[in-house]
Scaffold this active site. Sequence first.
Site, short mmCIF file in Angstrom:
data_model
loop_
_atom_site.label_atom_id
_atom_site.label_comp_id
_atom_site.label_asym_id
_atom_site.label_seq_id
_atom_site.Cartn_x
_atom_site.Cartn_y
_atom_site.Cartn_z
N ASP A 8 0.81 -1.22 0.00
CA ASP A 8 0.00 0.00 0.00
C ASP A 8 0.84 1.27 0.00
OD1 ASP A 8 -2.33 -1.62 0.11
OD2 ASP A 8 -1.93 -1.92 2.23
N LYS A 11 1.71 2.13 -5.22
CA LYS A 11 2.28 1.64 -6.48
C LYS A 11 1.28 1.76 -7.64
CE LYS A 11 3.18 -2.40 -4.64
NZ LYS A 11 2.87 -2.19 -3.21
N GLY A 35 -4.30 -4.95 -3.99
CA GLY A 35 -5.35 -3.98 -4.29
C GLY A 35 -4.67 -2.72 -4.76
N HIS A 36 -4.56 -2.56 -6.07
CA HIS A 36 -3.84 -1.40 -6.61
C HIS A 36 -4.86 -0.38 -7.11
CE1 HIS A 36 -0.06 -4.08 -7.32
NE2 HIS A 36 -0.33 -3.87 -6.06
N ARG A 134 3.75 -29.47 -5.30
CA ARG A 134 3.59 -29.99 -6.67
C ARG A 134 2.21 -30.62 -6.89
NH1 ARG A 134 9.07 -32.44 -5.32
NH2 ARG A 134 8.00 -32.04 -3.36
N GLN A 203 2.18 -6.11 -3.05
CA GLN A 203 2.60 -6.09 -1.64
C GLN A 203 3.92 -5.31 -1.50
OE1 GLN A 203 1.79 -9.56 -2.87
NE2 GLN A 203 -0.26 -8.80 -2.57
N THR A 279 -8.50 -4.35 -0.71
CA THR A 279 -9.05 -5.67 -1.00
C THR A 279 -10.06 -6.09 0.05
OG1 THR A 279 -7.04 -6.31 -2.16
CG2 THR A 279 -8.42 -8.11 -1.38
N ASP A 312 0.57 14.78 0.47
CA ASP A 312 -0.56 15.66 0.82
C ASP A 312 -1.17 15.31 2.17
OD1 ASP A 312 -1.18 13.28 -0.72
OD2 ASP A 312 -3.29 13.87 -0.51
P1 IMP Z 1 -2.15 -12.99 2.32
O1 IMP Z 1 -1.22 -12.44 1.27
O2 IMP Z 1 -3.59 -12.77 1.97
O3 IMP Z 1 -1.82 -14.38 2.70
O4 IMP Z 1 -1.93 -12.11 3.64
C1 IMP Z 1 -0.72 -12.13 4.38
C2 IMP Z 1 -0.39 -10.77 4.93
O5 IMP Z 1 -0.07 -9.89 3.85
C3 IMP Z 1 -1.53 -10.09 5.68
O6 IMP Z 1 -0.97 -9.27 6.70
C4 IMP Z 1 -2.16 -9.20 4.63
O7 IMP Z 1 -2.85 -8.12 5.18
C5 IMP Z 1 -0.93 -8.75 3.88
N1 IMP Z 1 -1.19 -8.38 2.48
C6 IMP Z 1 -1.42 -9.21 1.45
N2 IMP Z 1 -1.61 -8.52 0.32
C7 IMP Z 1 -1.47 -7.22 0.63
C8 IMP Z 1 -1.51 -6.02 -0.13
O8 IMP Z 1 -1.70 -6.01 -1.35
N3 IMP Z 1 -1.29 -4.86 0.56
C9 IMP Z 1 -1.05 -4.85 1.89
N4 IMP Z 1 -0.99 -5.95 2.65
C10 IMP Z 1 -1.20 -7.12 2.02
MG MG Z 2 -2.88 -2.07 -1.79
#
Ligand code: IMP
Ligand code: MG
Length: 399
Positions: A8, A11, A35-36, A134, A203, A279, A312
Site C-alpha cells: 500500500d 504503487k 489492491g492497486h 507440486r 505487496q 481488497t 498531501d
Molecule cells: P495474504 O497475502 O492474503 O496471505 O496475507 C498475508 C499478509 O499480507 C496479511 O498481513 C495481509 O494483510 C498482507 N497483504 C497481502 N496482500 C497485501 C496487499 O496487497 N497490501 C497490503 N498488505 C497485504
Molecule cells: Mg494495496
Amino acid sequence: MVGLQWGDEGKGKLVDYLADQFDAVARFNGGSNAGHTVVIGDKKHTFHLVPSGALKGRELLIGAGVALDPSVLGEELLILPENVRRKLLIDARCSLVSPLDKEFDAVLEKMRGTSAIGTTRRGIGPAYAARALRLSPRVVDLFGDPKFADISRFYSSLGVDPSALPEWIEESKRVVAGLVGDVGSRVVEIGKRGGSVLFEASQGTLLDLLHGSYPFVTSSHTVVSYVPAGLGIPPSEAGEPLGVLKCYTTRVGSGPFPSEIKDHTSDQIRSVGNEYGATTGRPRRVGWLDLVALKYAVGLNGVKNIAISKLDVLSEVREFRVCVSYRHMGSETSNFHGSLGYLSEVEPVYESPFTMYGARYDSGLPTQAKKLVDYLEQALGVCVTLVSHGEERLRTIEL
Ligand code: IMP
Ligand code: MG
C-alpha cells in the site's frame, strides 16, 4: 516498481502514471490479495490481478509467479472497458487459486487463533503451498491435464469438500480462453524490438516470504530479485528498480510494527489518507516513517531511485516523526532483521526533523517537501525521482 514497506505504498497510482513510457505492464508476484488503486476524476479503480496499466491501454502481462484466481479476474474484466481483455496475456505456468484454497485460507487462520496472520482470505498461502507440494493446478491444466484429481484428493484429506471444483473449472476456462501464452518470451520479444515493460510488484518488501517479517508475511516474493524468476526472463532483462515508499507507514493484518502510532494521530492519518484495505476494507494500522526498515528494504532491493507517495496527507498533520533507530536490550541499533521476537521487542527512537503541516502543492514542490526529499536522499543514499501528492494522475511531480 517495488514497494519498500508493508504494501500500500501507492504503487497502483504510480504504475498508471508511468505507463505512458512503456509498451506493457507486467505483474510477476502475488495474486488477488493485491489492491492497486488508480483514481481518474471521481472514478476509483481497484486492480487485483489486472496490471495497473490497463487504463492507459498498455499490453498487460501476468507472469508465471502470479497465483491466478480466474473468478476474480473474470469480475475485474467485466468492470473494465472491453478492449482491456484483448491486451491481456496470462502465463500458462501460473498456479490457479480455487475456492478450495480460499476456504482453506480461512481454516488456517482460524487454527492459528490469536496468532492469526490476518490474511486477505484470498487463498494465497494455500495456493503457493500447493505449488510447492507440486499439487497445484496451473492455467495450462485447465485445458486437459489430470492435475485437478490430485488437488481434489489433497483437499478431501484435509476435510475441505472439493465438490465445487468441476463448475469452477468450466467457469475458469471461459475466463482465460484465448489469453494464455508464454509471458517470459513476450517480455524478451518486446525488449528485442526496442520496447520496454514496467514490472509491477504487489505487496511490499517487508511482506516477502523469505526476507520479510516472517511469519507475518504473504506467501510470495515481493522483492526486485524475484522479477526475473516470476516472469521467466533472464536477470539481465530485468532493468532498473524503482522503489516506492509512502511518507508514513501502514500495515494491514497482524505482526510486529515498530513505528506504529498508538495515539489519536493514527486515526487522523487513517482518515485523511483513507487508509483502509483496498481488497478487504480493513482499517490499516498506521505508523511513522521507519528508516531502519527502509534502509533494509533499499539494500535488499538495490534501489537507487525512489518515489515518495501521499505527501498531501502529512500537510494536515501537525506532528511529523521519523524512526531513526531501534532500542533493544538497552542499546541502540539500526539493524532490521525479520526475526519475530526481535522486531516485536524493539522500541522506536524518533527524530522530528521538521513538520510537513500546511505544505501546499499548487505551484510545484513546497519547501517542506523539498526538505523531506533531501532528508530521505541523505538518510537512504538514494535519489528521489517522483513525488506523489494526491490520488489523481496529475498530482505527481517529477524531480
Ligand atoms: P495474504 O497475502 O492474503 O496471505 O496475507 C498475508 C499478509 O499480507 C496479511 O498481513 C495481509 O494483510 C498482507 N497483504 C497481502 N496482500 C497485501 C496487499 O496487497 N497490501 C497490503 N498488505 C497485504
Ligand atoms: Mg494495496
